[in-house]
Design an enzyme around this catalytic site. Structure first.
Site, PDB file in Angstrom:
ATOM      1  N   HIS A 147      12.875 -33.627 -58.752  1.00 30.62           N
ATOM      2  CA  HIS A 147      12.122 -33.605 -57.497  1.00 30.62           C
ATOM      3  C   HIS A 147      12.575 -34.761 -56.606  1.00 30.62           C
ATOM      4  CE1 HIS A 147       8.552 -30.984 -58.698  1.00 30.62           C
ATOM      5  NE2 HIS A 147       9.210 -31.138 -59.835  1.00 30.62           N
ATOM      6  N   SER A 148      12.014 -34.821 -55.433  1.00 28.11           N
ATOM      7  CA  SER A 148      12.101 -36.032 -54.585  1.00 28.11           C
ATOM      8  C   SER A 148      10.807 -36.087 -53.788  1.00 28.11           C
ATOM      9  CB  SER A 148      13.319 -35.945 -53.650  1.00 28.11           C
ATOM     10  OG  SER A 148      13.039 -35.144 -52.509  1.00 28.11           O
ATOM     11  N   TYR A 149      10.448 -37.150 -53.079  1.00 27.36           N
ATOM     12  CA  TYR A 149      11.109 -38.439 -53.182  1.00 27.36           C
ATOM     13  C   TYR A 149      10.100 -39.432 -53.784  1.00 27.36           C
ATOM     14  CZ  TYR A 149       8.248 -39.379 -49.102  1.00 27.36           C
ATOM     15  OH  TYR A 149       7.157 -39.511 -48.253  1.00 27.36           O
ATOM     16  N   ARG A 174       7.471 -26.445 -48.822  1.00 26.25           N
ATOM     17  CA  ARG A 174       7.393 -26.925 -50.219  1.00 26.25           C
ATOM     18  C   ARG A 174       7.274 -25.768 -51.223  1.00 26.25           C
ATOM     19  NH1 ARG A 174       4.983 -31.359 -53.497  1.00 26.25           N
ATOM     20  NH2 ARG A 174       3.515 -30.524 -54.993  1.00 26.25           N
ATOM     21  N   ASN A 205       4.816 -25.942 -58.852  1.00 26.64           N
ATOM     22  CA  ASN A 205       4.514 -27.024 -59.790  1.00 26.64           C
ATOM     23  C   ASN A 205       3.010 -27.223 -59.972  1.00 26.64           C
ATOM     24  OD1 ASN A 205       5.777 -28.733 -61.656  1.00 26.64           O
ATOM     25  ND2 ASN A 205       5.413 -30.532 -60.351  1.00 26.64           N
ATOM     26  N   ARG A 206       2.225 -26.246 -59.620  1.00 27.82           N
ATOM     27  CA  ARG A 206       0.799 -26.163 -59.933  1.00 27.82           C
ATOM     28  C   ARG A 206       0.490 -24.812 -60.587  1.00 27.82           C
ATOM     29  NH1 ARG A 206       2.083 -30.298 -58.333  1.00 27.82           N
ATOM     30  NH2 ARG A 206       1.008 -31.844 -57.014  1.00 27.82           N
ATOM     31  N   TYR A 253      -0.032 -39.248 -59.384  1.00 29.10           N
ATOM     32  CA  TYR A 253      -1.413 -38.775 -59.140  1.00 29.10           C
ATOM     33  C   TYR A 253      -1.823 -37.780 -60.230  1.00 29.10           C
ATOM     34  CZ  TYR A 253       1.894 -36.047 -56.220  1.00 29.10           C
ATOM     35  OH  TYR A 253       3.003 -35.398 -55.725  1.00 29.10           O
ATOM     36  N   GLU A 267      11.659 -38.139 -59.826  1.00 25.97           N
ATOM     37  CA  GLU A 267      11.510 -38.167 -58.376  1.00 25.97           C
ATOM     38  C   GLU A 267      12.660 -39.013 -57.851  1.00 25.97           C
ATOM     39  OE1 GLU A 267       9.344 -36.220 -56.550  1.00 25.97           O
ATOM     40  OE2 GLU A 267       7.608 -37.521 -56.246  1.00 25.97           O
ATOM     41  N   HIS A 305      10.716 -27.382 -55.512  1.00 22.78           N
ATOM     42  CA  HIS A 305      10.108 -27.603 -54.195  1.00 22.78           C
ATOM     43  C   HIS A 305      11.194 -27.533 -53.140  1.00 22.78           C
ATOM     44  CE1 HIS A 305       6.507 -29.763 -56.200  1.00 22.78           C
ATOM     45  NE2 HIS A 305       6.196 -28.501 -55.905  1.00 22.78           N
ATOM     46  N   ALA A 306      10.998 -26.628 -52.178  1.00 26.19           N
ATOM     47  CA  ALA A 306      12.072 -26.223 -51.261  1.00 26.19           C
ATOM     48  C   ALA A 306      12.649 -27.372 -50.450  1.00 26.19           C
ATOM     49  CB  ALA A 306      11.552 -25.131 -50.335  1.00 26.19           C
ATOM     50  N   ARG A 307      11.795 -28.275 -49.968  1.00 26.58           N
ATOM     51  CA  ARG A 307      12.250 -29.317 -49.031  1.00 26.58           C
ATOM     52  C   ARG A 307      12.954 -30.468 -49.730  1.00 26.58           C
ATOM     53  NH1 ARG A 307       6.107 -31.021 -47.383  1.00 26.58           N
ATOM     54  NH2 ARG A 307       5.486 -32.008 -49.353  1.00 26.58           N
ATOM     55  N   GLU A 308      12.923 -30.485 -51.062  1.00 26.95           N
ATOM     56  CA  GLU A 308      13.481 -31.614 -51.803  1.00 26.95           C
ATOM     57  C   GLU A 308      14.977 -31.373 -52.063  1.00 26.95           C
ATOM     58  OE1 GLU A 308       9.008 -32.157 -53.684  1.00 26.95           O
ATOM     59  OE2 GLU A 308      10.687 -31.972 -55.083  1.00 26.95           O
TER      60      GLU A 308
HETATM   61  N1  LIG Z   1       3.077 -32.292 -63.948  1.00 29.87           N
HETATM   62  C1  LIG Z   1       3.486 -32.864 -62.781  1.00 29.87           C
HETATM   63  N2  LIG Z   1       4.520 -33.717 -62.806  1.00 29.87           N
HETATM   64  C2  LIG Z   1       4.958 -34.296 -61.664  1.00 29.87           C
HETATM   65  C3  LIG Z   1       4.346 -34.050 -60.447  1.00 29.87           C
HETATM   66  C4  LIG Z   1       4.844 -34.716 -59.188  1.00 29.87           C
HETATM   67  C5  LIG Z   1       5.517 -33.715 -58.236  1.00 29.87           C
HETATM   68  C6  LIG Z   1       6.217 -34.504 -57.132  1.00 29.87           C
HETATM   69 SE1  LIG Z   1       6.795 -33.518 -55.623  1.00 29.87          SE
HETATM   70  C7  LIG Z   1       4.487 -32.747 -57.625  1.00 29.87           C
HETATM   71  O1  LIG Z   1       3.597 -33.180 -56.924  1.00 29.87           O
HETATM   72  O2  LIG Z   1       4.615 -31.529 -57.918  1.00 29.87           O
HETATM   73  C8  LIG Z   1       3.273 -33.158 -60.392  1.00 29.87           C
HETATM   74  C9  LIG Z   1       2.844 -32.569 -61.567  1.00 29.87           C
HETATM   75 CL1  LIG Z   1       1.542 -31.445 -61.535  1.00 29.87          CL
HETATM   76 ZN   LIG Z   2       8.504 -31.943 -55.884  1.00 29.51          ZN
HETATM   77 ZN   LIG Z   3       8.017 -35.263 -54.788  1.00 31.40          ZN
END
Ligand SMILES: Nc1ncc(C[C@H](C[SeH])C(=O)O)cc1Cl
Ligand SMILES: [Zn+2]
Ligand SMILES: [Zn+2]
Ligand SMILES: [Zn+2]
Length: 305
Positions: free
Chosen positions: A193-195, A123, A140-141, A245, A267, A65-68
């Site tokens: 990642h952060s944060y 991001r 990350n999706r 989440y 994180e 994620h770019a901003r992290e």
């Molecule tokens: N498998 C995963 N593990 C950690 C996270 C949290 C990160 C935090 Se920036 C995200 O939202 O991509 C999100 C997912 Cl989909």
């Molecule tokens: Zn992230």
């Molecule tokens: Zn994060």
């Protein structure tokens, strides 16, 4: 050195990668694992202290994620610390005597550059979709783990856009290909990642428990406790879906399902005071905390195998 207490441009990180190899030709190799959407190279460093036969390995990726920005800073910090303290620090020496480490400092170079030039809060990656004015996929999706179900969006303008299909993005594909090829030697997967100061493990894509949930929980708990003891920072820990989440398509879940059973998302600092804009003065504390977590978990993986 103060170099590691500053954030660095993409150009600086490419130069650092080259310099680190030049300065340590017997310990470091640079691997081109693929390229970004805008055709920038994805260079991973392989840190290998000895050529003991069929050594196990750790994979650490940063900058998905770019901003992290603290994330790439940690990858550089980890390499520097490993090279500087191998032979002195007992923990890193033990880890490196037994395991190789692959480090990908910037998994999303197009996005990272964009945060330096245009939008600090970007991001996603920077892929263009003909049918939309909006740019970028949340890498990350984009992995094949309950892809694009609840917690991701099929809307190209969304910050959590899952992409056209699993591994549609070259950056995700490069990492997935590398790990598919090396899944028999890579035993521990870490994505930085952060944060919010959390140590997360599978699953995020479902509320179901991972089959080695108790083991992963124990490892994360021990790491969080050591951070608290050394640096008085609170890190929450647990399975992603419950701790942060529900979110599908993440790299840690996909790697776990590939068969790499020790898989964590870190994180890093902070808890929201500065958020993604963590000042350089906080880099050393944030990276030292992450380092404790990496060492604690890596040593426990070593014990188990
Ligand atoms: N498998 C995963 N593990 C950690 C996270 C949290 C990160 C935090 Se920036 C995200 O939202 O991509 C999100 C997912 Cl989909
Ligand atoms: Zn992230
Ligand atoms: Zn994060
Ligand atoms: Zn130094």
């Amino acid at each position: 050195s103060t170099f590691y207490e500053r954030y660095h441009t993409l150009e600086d990180i490419y130069d650092w990668t080259n310099r680190t190899f030049q300065d340590n030709p017997s310990k470091i190799t640079v691997i081109l694992i693929g390229s970004s959407y805008e055709k920038r190279p994805l260079y991973a460093l392989k840190l290998s202290i000895n050529n003991r036969p069929n050594k196990k390995a750790i994979w650490i990726d940063c900058g998905i994620h770019a901003r992290e920005w603290i994330s790439p800073a940690f990858c550089l910090w980890f390499v520097h610390h490993s090279l500087s303290f191998y032979g002195q620090n007992q923990e890193i020496t033990n880890i490196l005597n037994n395991m190789d480490v692959y480090i990908l400092p910037v998994m999303n170079p197009d996005g990272y550059l964009y945060t330096w030039t245009t939008n600090r809060m970007w991001r996603k990656n920077r892929s263009v979709k003909k049918t939309s004015p909006c740019i970028g996929v949340d890498l990350n999706r984009n992995f094949d783990a309950n892809w694009c179900t609840e917690g991701a969006s099929s809307e190209p303008c969304s910050e959590i856009y899952c992409g056209a299909f699993p591994e549609s993005e070259p950056e995700a594909q490069a990492v997935a290909n590398f790990l598919r090829e090396h899944k028999d030697s890579v035993q521990l997967y870490l994505t930085i990642h952060s944060y919010s100061q959390m140590l997360l493990f599978p699953y995020s894509c479902t509320l179901d428990e991972a089959e080695n949930h108790k083991e992963l929980l124990e490892m994360a708990k021990e790491a969080a406790q050591k951070i608290r003891r050394h640096y008085r920072s609170q890190y929450r820990y647990g399975a992603g879906a419950k701790t942060i989440y529900l979110a599908p398509g993440g790299s840690d879940d996909w790697v776990y399902n590939l068969g790499i059973k020790y898989s964590f998302t870190f994180e890093l600092q902070d808890r929201g005071h500065y958020g993604f804009l963590l000042p350089p003065s906080e880099i050393s504390k944030a990276c030292n905390e992450a380092l404790i977590a990496v060492k604690t978990i890596a040593l426990k993986v070593l014990e188990k195998t």
